[in-house]
Design a protein around this motif. Structure first.
Motif, PDB file in Angstrom:
ATOM      1  N   ASP A  40     -12.211  -3.122  -7.917  1.00  0.00           N
ATOM      2  CA  ASP A  40     -12.020  -4.570  -8.087  1.00  0.00           C
ATOM      3  C   ASP A  40     -10.801  -4.950  -8.920  1.00  0.00           C
ATOM      4  OD1 ASP A  40     -12.975  -3.611 -10.495  1.00  0.00           O
ATOM      5  OD2 ASP A  40     -14.588  -5.098 -10.703  1.00  0.00           O
ATOM      6  N   THR A  41      -9.870  -3.991  -9.150  1.00  0.00           N
ATOM      7  CA  THR A  41      -8.673  -4.292  -9.956  1.00  0.00           C
ATOM      8  C   THR A  41      -7.537  -4.780  -9.048  1.00  0.00           C
ATOM      9  OG1 THR A  41      -7.703  -2.098  -9.738  1.00  0.00           O
ATOM     10  CG2 THR A  41      -9.292  -2.406 -11.531  1.00  0.00           C
ATOM     11  N   LEU A  42      -6.479  -5.258  -9.661  1.00  0.00           N
ATOM     12  CA  LEU A  42      -5.321  -5.696  -8.865  1.00  0.00           C
ATOM     13  C   LEU A  42      -4.617  -4.499  -8.217  1.00  0.00           C
ATOM     14  CD1 LEU A  42      -3.835  -8.665 -10.927  1.00  0.00           C
ATOM     15  CD2 LEU A  42      -5.505  -8.683  -9.070  1.00  0.00           C
ATOM     16  N   GLN A  43      -4.741  -3.332  -8.832  1.00  0.00           N
ATOM     17  CA  GLN A  43      -4.187  -2.121  -8.193  1.00  0.00           C
ATOM     18  C   GLN A  43      -4.952  -1.832  -6.892  1.00  0.00           C
ATOM     19  OE1 GLN A  43      -4.094   1.496 -10.613  1.00  0.00           O
ATOM     20  NE2 GLN A  43      -3.799   2.723  -8.763  1.00  0.00           N
ATOM     21  N   ASP A  44      -6.286  -2.008  -6.960  1.00  0.00           N
ATOM     22  CA  ASP A  44      -7.098  -1.841  -5.739  1.00  0.00           C
ATOM     23  C   ASP A  44      -6.692  -2.870  -4.685  1.00  0.00           C
ATOM     24  OD1 ASP A  44      -8.977   0.279  -6.567  1.00  0.00           O
ATOM     25  OD2 ASP A  44      -9.702  -1.190  -8.010  1.00  0.00           O
ATOM     26  N   ALA A  45      -6.424  -4.092  -5.153  1.00  0.00           N
ATOM     27  CA  ALA A  45      -5.995  -5.161  -4.231  1.00  0.00           C
ATOM     28  C   ALA A  45      -4.673  -4.781  -3.574  1.00  0.00           C
ATOM     29  CB  ALA A  45      -5.873  -6.486  -4.985  1.00  0.00           C
ATOM     30  N   ASP A  46      -3.752  -4.213  -4.369  1.00  0.00           N
ATOM     31  CA  ASP A  46      -2.459  -3.773  -3.816  1.00  0.00           C
ATOM     32  C   ASP A  46      -2.646  -2.719  -2.728  1.00  0.00           C
ATOM     33  OD1 ASP A  46      -0.408  -5.275  -4.961  1.00  0.00           O
ATOM     34  OD2 ASP A  46      -0.521  -4.164  -6.855  1.00  0.00           O
ATOM     35  N   GLU A  47      -3.559  -1.775  -2.971  1.00  0.00           N
ATOM     36  CA  GLU A  47      -3.812  -0.716  -1.980  1.00  0.00           C
ATOM     37  C   GLU A  47      -4.424  -1.312  -0.705  1.00  0.00           C
ATOM     38  OE1 GLU A  47      -6.158   1.979  -4.337  1.00  0.00           O
ATOM     39  OE2 GLU A  47      -4.395   3.089  -5.030  1.00  0.00           O
ATOM     40  N   LEU A  48      -5.283  -2.312  -0.888  1.00  0.00           N
ATOM     41  CA  LEU A  48      -5.889  -2.998   0.264  1.00  0.00           C
ATOM     42  C   LEU A  48      -4.812  -3.731   1.071  1.00  0.00           C
ATOM     43  CD1 LEU A  48      -8.269  -4.117   1.933  1.00  0.00           C
ATOM     44  CD2 LEU A  48      -8.700  -5.773   0.121  1.00  0.00           C
ATOM     45  N   ILE A  49      -3.891  -4.386   0.356  1.00  0.00           N
ATOM     46  CA  ILE A  49      -2.793  -5.119   1.019  1.00  0.00           C
ATOM     47  C   ILE A  49      -1.934  -4.150   1.834  1.00  0.00           C
ATOM     48  CG2 ILE A  49      -0.655  -6.428   0.599  1.00  0.00           C
ATOM     49  CD1 ILE A  49      -2.230  -7.561  -1.964  1.00  0.00           C
ATOM     50  N   ARG A  50      -1.679  -2.975   1.257  1.00  0.00           N
ATOM     51  CA  ARG A  50      -0.854  -1.967   1.939  1.00  0.00           C
ATOM     52  C   ARG A  50      -1.483  -1.570   3.283  1.00  0.00           C
ATOM     53  NH1 ARG A  50      -0.419   2.243  -1.986  1.00  0.00           N
ATOM     54  NH2 ARG A  50       0.391   0.584  -3.292  1.00  0.00           N
TER      55      ARG A  50
END
Length: 346
Positions: free
Chosen positions: A271-281
């Motif tokens: 649930d972190t923004l790093q996780d969000a970045d990986e999801l966006i990728r």
């Protein structure tokens, strides 16, 4: 002991016509029986009232009609209806009716239990007993459709194969059930209103492309890097993200059908923004129509928790800022264990 009688719903119309011819009956009787089986959803030969008693007795003697029955029904405070269905051999599966203002959605099961052992899902802690036959899946839909008509006066608008089991590990029956559901002499539903959800069986996703299916596909992603995904979804060890991305692109190229991602948020896990970045990728590597961000529904066996509201809001805003078409899916039917990941015949 297994009955030697053939399941009448496992033979097609022309075979049925041949049978009636062989017993000296008019071929149009086959059409009548076929209508009873699929359109009128008869659960026994006795229901087929426009056939003579003798003919009904003949069918009873030569064929079986193992229709599923409603075992118990629970209604949630939000209007969600969970049904436990009893199969002819005593096994139980669950299906859910999710009503909203403009939709009546059926969530159906495709297996008794599941073999995939996803760590956050109640069904994943059950053993897989067997696959459902296509006519059993059809029964689930027909019975939930009846509930929609009784409760809201409206027919089902959507069907999601997101109940118990992995649909792509019961490939043939799932496709056959959709064929019946979309057939004019079945429920006549548009395949565009049907979504099959998979934990990620890459080989079968490609097969869907080869078979030029017309329905939509949802991938249960839930983590956007291999280490985390393997931790909660053992299937990722053999179907990693690279392989899945390739399979999804293959599927889209072959069918142009809608693809969505399902992503449950777990507190302090994904649930972190790093996780969000990986999801966006990953989102940018597949023609994904929508990312469903799902509230986690705690279950007895799992260690996961729901993130705080602020964390969810930050995650959603970040996706929006990065032009990801994401929707937060609030859980329905939590109070009756009918929400996403909670189905376990309780």
């Amino acid at each position: 002991m297994k009955s030697a009688k053939k399941n009448i719903r496992h033979i097609n119309l022309s075979e049925l016509q041949e049978y009636f011819k062989s017993i000296g009956e008019k071929p149009f009787r086959a059409k009548q029986v076929y209508e009873w089986l699929w359109l009128k959803h008869a659960s026994s030969f006795e229901d087929m009232t426009n056939l003579s008693k003798q003919l009904r007795a003949n069918l009873e003697e030569h064929f079986s009609l193992p229709a599923i029955t409603v075992d118990t029904v629970q209604q949630s405070t939000d209007g969600t209806v969970k049904s436990r269905f009893r199969l002819h051999d005593g096994h139980l599966v669950e299906g859910v009716l999710i009503p909203t203002e403009n939709r009546q959605t059926a969530c159906v099961s495709s297996q008794v239990g599941c073999s995939l052992s996803c760590k956050f899902c109640a069904t994943g802690y059950m053993d897989r007993k067997r696959n459902l036959d296509f006519d059993e899946i059809y029964d689930e839909v027909a019975l939930i459709n009846k509930q929609a008509l009784e409760n809201a006066g409206k027919k089902l608008t959507n069907i999601v194969y997101m109940g118990m089991g992995e649909p792509l590990l019961n490939y043939k029956n799932v496709l056959q059930s959709i064929e019946r559901i979309t057939s004019p002499d079945g429920l006549g539903m548009s395949p565009k209103r049907i979504t099959v959800s998979t934990a990620g069986v890459a080989k079968m996703i490609r097969q869907l492309g080869d078979d030029k299916v017309k329905f939509n596909l949802a991938l249960s992603l839930h983590a956007a890097n291999d280490a985390k995904r393997s931790e909660i979804m053992p299937i990722n060890d053999t179907n990693n993200l690279k392989v899945l991305i390739e399979a999804l692109n293959y599927f889209y190229k072959a069918t142009q059908n809608e693809i969505s991602f399902e992503y449950i948020l777990f507190k302090n896990f994904n649930d972190t923004l790093q996780d969000a970045d990986e999801l966006i990728r990953i989102y940018r590597q597949v023609p994904v129509d929508l990312v469903n961000i799902i509230e986690y529904n705690p279950i007895t066996n799992a260690r996961f928790q729901k993130p705080d509201e602020e964390v969810v809001d930050t995650f959603m805003q970040y996706l929006g800022k990065n032009r990801v078409n994401a929707r937060l899916r609030r859980s329905r039917g939590k109070d009756i264990d009918a929400a996403c990941g909670q189905l376990a015949n309780k």
